[in-house]
Design an enzyme around this catalytic site. Sequence first.
Site, PDB file in Angstrom:
ATOM      1  N   ASN A   7       0.797  -1.143   0.109  1.00  0.00           N
ATOM      2  CA  ASN A   7       0.200  -0.034  -0.085  1.00  0.00           C
ATOM      3  C   ASN A   7       0.888   1.083  -0.087  1.00  0.00           C
ATOM      4  O   ASN A   7       1.721   1.436   0.926  1.00  0.00           O
ATOM      5  CB  ASN A   7      -0.812  -0.022   1.324  1.00  0.00           C
ATOM      6  CG  ASN A   7      -1.847   1.218   1.252  1.00  0.00           C
ATOM      7  OD1 ASN A   7      -1.314   2.196   1.261  1.00  0.00           O
ATOM      8  ND2 ASN A   7      -3.139   0.926   1.859  1.00  0.00           N
ATOM      9  N   HIS A  10       1.014   6.286   1.804  1.00  0.00           N
ATOM     10  CA  HIS A  10       2.052   7.095   2.483  1.00  0.00           C
ATOM     11  C   HIS A  10       2.716   7.764   1.548  1.00  0.00           C
ATOM     12  O   HIS A  10       3.531   8.786   2.165  1.00  0.00           O
ATOM     13  CB  HIS A  10       2.358   6.542   3.842  1.00  0.00           C
ATOM     14  CG  HIS A  10       1.029   6.079   4.646  1.00  0.00           C
ATOM     15  ND1 HIS A  10       0.106   7.381   4.787  1.00  0.00           N
ATOM     16  CD2 HIS A  10       0.560   5.127   5.328  1.00  0.00           C
ATOM     17  CE1 HIS A  10      -0.944   6.738   5.648  1.00  0.00           C
ATOM     18  NE2 HIS A  10      -0.654   5.451   5.779  1.00  0.00           N
ATOM     19  N   ARG A  18       3.626  19.220   1.124  1.00  0.00           N
ATOM     20  CA  ARG A  18       3.992  20.143   0.588  1.00  0.00           C
ATOM     21  C   ARG A  18       3.083  20.383  -0.814  1.00  0.00           C
ATOM     22  O   ARG A  18       3.592  21.435  -1.656  1.00  0.00           O
ATOM     23  CB  ARG A  18       5.490  20.128   0.226  1.00  0.00           C
ATOM     24  CG  ARG A  18       6.266  19.938   1.299  1.00  0.00           C
ATOM     25  CD  ARG A  18       6.477  21.422   1.601  1.00  0.00           C
ATOM     26  NE  ARG A  18       7.209  21.793   3.230  1.00  0.00           N
ATOM     27  CZ  ARG A  18       8.657  21.753   3.233  1.00  0.00           C
ATOM     28  NH1 ARG A  18       9.172  22.083   2.103  1.00  0.00           N
ATOM     29  NH2 ARG A  18       9.019  21.795   4.342  1.00  0.00           N
ATOM     30  N   HIS A  43      -5.703   3.745  -1.712  1.00  0.00           N
ATOM     31  CA  HIS A  43      -6.913   4.148  -1.320  1.00  0.00           C
ATOM     32  C   HIS A  43      -7.302   5.303  -1.875  1.00  0.00           C
ATOM     33  O   HIS A  43      -6.661   6.509  -1.443  1.00  0.00           O
ATOM     34  CB  HIS A  43      -6.996   4.164   0.336  1.00  0.00           C
ATOM     35  CG  HIS A  43      -8.379   4.230   0.885  1.00  0.00           C
ATOM     36  ND1 HIS A  43      -8.576   4.072   2.510  1.00  0.00           N
ATOM     37  CD2 HIS A  43      -9.428   4.788   0.317  1.00  0.00           C
ATOM     38  CE1 HIS A  43      -9.873   4.549   2.420  1.00  0.00           C
ATOM     39  NE2 HIS A  43     -10.524   4.784   1.192  1.00  0.00           N
ATOM     40  N   ARG A  45      -9.466   8.189  -1.289  1.00  0.00           N
ATOM     41  CA  ARG A  45     -10.252   8.507  -0.505  1.00  0.00           C
ATOM     42  C   ARG A  45     -11.225   9.561  -0.944  1.00  0.00           C
ATOM     43  O   ARG A  45     -10.852  10.632  -1.688  1.00  0.00           O
ATOM     44  CB  ARG A  45      -9.700   9.094   1.075  1.00  0.00           C
ATOM     45  CG  ARG A  45      -8.901   7.970   1.597  1.00  0.00           C
ATOM     46  CD  ARG A  45      -8.204   8.441   2.963  1.00  0.00           C
ATOM     47  NE  ARG A  45      -9.186   8.618   4.051  1.00  0.00           N
ATOM     48  CZ  ARG A  45      -9.524   7.650   5.053  1.00  0.00           C
ATOM     49  NH1 ARG A  45      -8.745   6.829   5.073  1.00  0.00           N
ATOM     50  NH2 ARG A  45     -10.357   7.906   6.014  1.00  0.00           N
ATOM     51  N   ARG A  49      -7.124  12.877   0.389  1.00  0.00           N
ATOM     52  CA  ARG A  49      -5.963  13.306   1.415  1.00  0.00           C
ATOM     53  C   ARG A  49      -4.546  12.881   1.251  1.00  0.00           C
ATOM     54  O   ARG A  49      -3.504  13.636   1.269  1.00  0.00           O
ATOM     55  CB  ARG A  49      -6.056  13.074   2.645  1.00  0.00           C
ATOM     56  CG  ARG A  49      -6.117  11.678   3.052  1.00  0.00           C
ATOM     57  CD  ARG A  49      -6.176  11.273   4.598  1.00  0.00           C
ATOM     58  NE  ARG A  49      -7.737  11.538   5.080  1.00  0.00           N
ATOM     59  CZ  ARG A  49      -7.960  10.849   6.257  1.00  0.00           C
ATOM     60  NH1 ARG A  49      -7.312  10.377   7.042  1.00  0.00           N
ATOM     61  NH2 ARG A  49      -9.328  11.167   6.663  1.00  0.00           N
ATOM     62  N   GLU A  70      -8.501   0.430  -2.672  1.00  0.00           N
ATOM     63  CA  GLU A  70      -9.674   0.526  -1.477  1.00  0.00           C
ATOM     64  C   GLU A  70     -10.290   1.550  -1.779  1.00  0.00           C
ATOM     65  O   GLU A  70      -9.964   2.753  -2.166  1.00  0.00           O
ATOM     66  CB  GLU A  70      -8.845   0.903  -0.186  1.00  0.00           C
ATOM     67  CG  GLU A  70      -7.719  -0.574  -0.009  1.00  0.00           C
ATOM     68  CD  GLU A  70      -6.695  -0.093   1.292  1.00  0.00           C
ATOM     69  OE1 GLU A  70      -6.949   1.056   1.748  1.00  0.00           O
ATOM     70  OE2 GLU A  70      -6.214  -0.785   1.458  1.00  0.00           O
ATOM     71  N   THR A 100      -6.894   7.034  10.009  1.00  0.00           N
ATOM     72  CA  THR A 100      -6.850   5.797   8.883  1.00  0.00           C
ATOM     73  C   THR A 100      -8.053   4.983   9.014  1.00  0.00           C
ATOM     74  O   THR A 100      -8.859   5.185  10.139  1.00  0.00           O
ATOM     75  CB  THR A 100      -5.542   5.007   9.445  1.00  0.00           C
ATOM     76  OG1 THR A 100      -5.350   3.809   8.192  1.00  0.00           O
ATOM     77  CG2 THR A 100      -5.753   4.277  10.738  1.00  0.00           C
ATOM     78  N   THR A 101      -8.291   4.131   8.143  1.00  0.00           N
ATOM     79  CA  THR A 101      -9.599   3.001   8.117  1.00  0.00           C
ATOM     80  C   THR A 101      -9.565   2.365   9.781  1.00  0.00           C
ATOM     81  O   THR A 101      -8.817   1.731  10.366  1.00  0.00           O
ATOM     82  CB  THR A 101      -9.584   2.132   7.266  1.00  0.00           C
ATOM     83  OG1 THR A 101      -9.026   2.580   5.911  1.00  0.00           O
ATOM     84  CG2 THR A 101     -10.877   1.404   7.121  1.00  0.00           C
ATOM     85  N   GLU A 151     -11.185  -9.340   2.906  1.00  0.00           N
ATOM     86  CA  GLU A 151      -9.898  -8.809   3.505  1.00  0.00           C
ATOM     87  C   GLU A 151      -9.950  -8.852   5.191  1.00  0.00           C
ATOM     88  O   GLU A 151     -10.920  -8.022   5.745  1.00  0.00           O
ATOM     89  CB  GLU A 151      -9.309  -7.424   3.067  1.00  0.00           C
ATOM     90  CG  GLU A 151      -8.069  -7.289   3.648  1.00  0.00           C
ATOM     91  CD  GLU A 151      -7.331  -5.928   3.252  1.00  0.00           C
ATOM     92  OE1 GLU A 151      -7.279  -5.828   2.176  1.00  0.00           O
ATOM     93  OE2 GLU A 151      -6.758  -5.430   3.906  1.00  0.00           O
ATOM     94  N   HIS A 191      -4.070  -4.436   7.663  1.00  0.00           N
ATOM     95  CA  HIS A 191      -3.969  -3.583   8.596  1.00  0.00           C
ATOM     96  C   HIS A 191      -3.189  -3.466   9.827  1.00  0.00           C
ATOM     97  O   HIS A 191      -3.332  -4.375  10.637  1.00  0.00           O
ATOM     98  CB  HIS A 191      -5.540  -2.893   8.883  1.00  0.00           C
ATOM     99  CG  HIS A 191      -5.590  -1.374   9.133  1.00  0.00           C
ATOM    100  ND1 HIS A 191      -5.133  -0.844  10.145  1.00  0.00           N
ATOM    101  CD2 HIS A 191      -6.120  -0.636   8.264  1.00  0.00           C
ATOM    102  CE1 HIS A 191      -5.440   0.538  10.082  1.00  0.00           C
ATOM    103  NE2 HIS A 191      -6.158   0.564   8.799  1.00  0.00           N
ATOM    104  N   HIS A 215       1.758   1.233   5.936  1.00  0.00           N
ATOM    105  CA  HIS A 215       2.485   2.028   6.853  1.00  0.00           C
ATOM    106  C   HIS A 215       3.779   1.582   7.255  1.00  0.00           C
ATOM    107  O   HIS A 215       4.806   2.449   7.285  1.00  0.00           O
ATOM    108  CB  HIS A 215       1.708   2.492   7.994  1.00  0.00           C
ATOM    109  CG  HIS A 215       2.147   3.517   8.803  1.00  0.00           C
ATOM    110  ND1 HIS A 215       2.951   3.389   9.885  1.00  0.00           N
ATOM    111  CD2 HIS A 215       2.007   4.678   8.713  1.00  0.00           C
ATOM    112  CE1 HIS A 215       3.341   4.644  10.527  1.00  0.00           C
ATOM    113  NE2 HIS A 215       2.836   5.377   9.605  1.00  0.00           N
TER     114      HIS A 215
HETATM  115  N1  PXP Z   1      -6.068  -2.747   3.975  1.00  0.00           N
HETATM  116  C1  PXP Z   1      -6.844  -1.848   4.142  1.00  0.00           C
HETATM  117  C2  PXP Z   1      -8.267  -2.344   3.864  1.00  0.00           C
HETATM  118  C3  PXP Z   1      -6.563  -0.571   4.590  1.00  0.00           C
HETATM  119  O1  PXP Z   1      -7.764   0.385   4.706  1.00  0.00           O
HETATM  120  C4  PXP Z   1      -5.164  -0.454   4.841  1.00  0.00           C
HETATM  121  C5  PXP Z   1      -4.910   1.052   5.344  1.00  0.00           C
HETATM  122  O2  PXP Z   1      -5.246   2.029   3.967  1.00  0.00           O
HETATM  123  C6  PXP Z   1      -4.333  -1.238   4.931  1.00  0.00           C
HETATM  124  C7  PXP Z   1      -4.686  -2.556   4.620  1.00  0.00           C
HETATM  125  C8  PXP Z   1      -2.858  -1.151   5.128  1.00  0.00           C
HETATM  126  O3  PXP Z   1      -2.835  -0.539   6.433  1.00  0.00           O
HETATM  127  P1  PXP Z   1      -1.118  -0.205   7.065  1.00  0.00           P
HETATM  128  O4  PXP Z   1      -1.077   0.990   6.506  1.00  0.00           O
HETATM  129  O5  PXP Z   1      -1.586  -0.155   8.463  1.00  0.00           O
HETATM  130  O6  PXP Z   1      -0.358  -1.576   6.618  1.00  0.00           O
END
Ligand code: PXP
Length: 242
Positions: A7, A10, A18, A43, A45, A49, A70, A100-101, A151, A191, A215
Amino acid sequence: MIRLGVNIDHVATLRQARQGIEPDPVAAAVIAELSGADGITVHLREDRRHINDRDVAILRRTIRTRMNLEMSVAAGIVAIACKIKPDQATLVPEKREEITTEGGLDVLRAEKRIKEVTAKLKRSGIIVSLFIEPDKCQIEAAKRTGATHIELHTGKFANARPKSQVERQLTLLSEAAKFAKMQGLHVNAGHGLNYWNTQLLLEKIPDVEELNIGHSIISRAVLVGLDKAVREMKEIIDRYCV
Ligand code: PXP
């Protein structure tokens, strides 16, 4: 084989700090794939963001593995997904004020809407996965929507303290994974997973098909580089592949 979906949200968070053009999540996706990622997760959103419309459009054309989008069930986002056609869409709950979610979808409560969105996405050739808590009623509801994948939300496991709570969350996840497989669902998880707890998770649920991790990989990448960060996570996961 267990797929690693990296993912890269970030990377875009850092760019948005910036409101500029770097670092580019598209470049990050290419490096992640070259380093062994089996898929790229983003994701989009509603508040944009981090990942934005430009990112998903270019990522769709550049990702060579699998694109997992996502998304919420908001009409505008569903329309974008049907146009972009990611390989997989993971439906998640979304609140503007959250960092976050925060938890899984309440499929029982929103079953009608999730069913409609699932059907629409499937008609566009997109695999649909529902991000849910490890709960039997939610799994049964997920199955009723027509989604083929779930998931499992691993956030509570990742945050659990002390050890007895960690064990409890692992048991819930393992039972949920078995139950979902018996229902004929494909099981992904994600997650809060990192370089320590991913091993614990895979010891308990080795038959998960895909882990989506963001993350921890991007945090490590800031210090050691994205290539190394992805390779190290892939090595951990590959140890559990049969
Ligand atoms: N899976 C889903 C459905 C999520 O919403 C997220 C966060 O965007 C992740 C996985 C990844 O989570 P993390 O960034 O905590 O690894």
